[in-house]
Design an enzyme around this catalytic site. Sequence first.
Site, PDB file in Angstrom:
ATOM      1  N   GLU A   1      -9.407  -7.588  -9.204  1.00 35.56           N
ATOM      2  CA  GLU A   1      -8.720  -7.912  -7.954  1.00 35.56           C
ATOM      3  C   GLU A   1      -9.320  -7.222  -6.731  1.00 35.56           C
ATOM      4  OE1 GLU A   1      -4.492  -7.518  -8.059  1.00 35.56           O
ATOM      5  OE2 GLU A   1      -4.253  -8.776  -9.836  1.00 35.56           O
TER       6      GLU A   1
ATOM      7  N   GLU B   1      -3.794 -11.692 -16.176  1.00 34.47           N
ATOM      8  CA  GLU B   1      -2.516 -11.091 -15.784  1.00 34.47           C
ATOM      9  C   GLU B   1      -1.553 -12.193 -15.393  1.00 34.47           C
ATOM     10  OE1 GLU B   1      -2.486  -7.948 -12.897  1.00 34.47           O
ATOM     11  OE2 GLU B   1      -4.323  -7.028 -13.672  1.00 34.47           O
TER      12      GLU B   1
END
Length: 447
Positions: free
Chosen positions: A173, A354
């Site tokens: 991320e 995720e």
Amino acid sequence: MSIPTGPVGPLRFPRDFGWGAATSAYQIEGAAKEDGRGESVWDTFSRTPGRTHNGDTGDVAADHYHRYAEDLDLMRDLGLRSYRFSISWPRIQPDGTGAPNQRGLDFYRRLLDGLHERGIAPMATLFHWDLPQALQDLGGWEERDTALRFADYADAVFHALGDRVPAWLTINEPKTVVQNGYLDGHHAPGRQDPDAAYLVAHHLQLAHGLAVHALRATGGTGRIGPAFNLHPCYPADDSPEAATAAQLYDGYENRLYLDSVLKGSYPQDVLADLGPQSRMVRGIRDGDLAVISAPVDLLAVQYYTPIYVTADGGTEPRWPTTAAGWQQIYPDGMYDILTRVTRDYGPIPLTVTENGLPTADLLAADDTVDDAGRISFLRDHLAAAHQAITAGVPLESFHVWSLLDNFEWNEGYDQRWGLVYVDYPTQRRVLKSSAHWYRSVIADSGF
């Protein structure tokens, strides 16, 4: 409009589907000062008064460093086929440079050996936000040299552990580092500097590309790719202005990262919006995009929420939110983002690394944790993922965030995201209802 509901009738995933769960080093390991580990930016940030809820830190977290064998047994008992975790850079290079710390490498060797012994495929992330503080003291990700140091670190890890890891993820991320660490300032290093933020974005992308090159140079057979949190951006109304604003928002939210890795270029609308004098635009050197777009073997997608963009470039909520506040529950967004990636970038193998939510989990007197909301959330998002597979998306695996309750960054321990309840005073693990449900999903390859 109504919230999408689960499908009628059973859904079956491919028999070889990679059912998994995910964690990250700083959030679960603890042992912050043991076996030669150095300081990270999150050690500094969390120990700074006012930065985290209740002044919580990851010094102990879920004590996974000492309890990894117990946690491996939990994974085996759940039937996990894949475990996505991260390697702590300051545990390998305490100061961010130099010879690797053998005690740190040995911990991950033990973890990897334990995964293989239990028939669980490791998926290792090289960087999940815990930059060595020594590198931050030299400028951190604002400095191009940090990307070069990351390549050295990656090379050391590949040589030490590469034969045990079939799948590598480079940077977790990068967008969150940019937005939360350098725009909002509520993540480490706690800056609020938009001009620095997008230079950081470029250096994170460069670090990704350099790590890909480093793995290829070792001759290793492991697959490699980045991990991007991708969130579909929809116009909040039918006006042309909202459509235009949503397109630019998508540029910052998704295309800045996807285009550079998978197309070898940054989106022109974003570069124009930043302007030619921005630090990012001035920081791009000849050859950088060729490095960033080195061919990858897979793309990790992390989906949490949709974004609805107003005509003035702001955002507004459309769906019920979770305890996280920023997270709207919209399973169809999972389908939209997975199919969009395949449509726009071709049939690159995808993994969801995720997906999850925090719920108000309580340990009952009978030693159970009823988290029905998590089951409903995961069922609906898995149904959307299944729909994407049916539509031709090459999705190989799905990892719930998270395996364990853990240190949730600036939120400290107030939010519980795990399939497994952690009683922090005793570090006792208790399977929540969602863990029992997920075990049956894995056993049946669906629900």
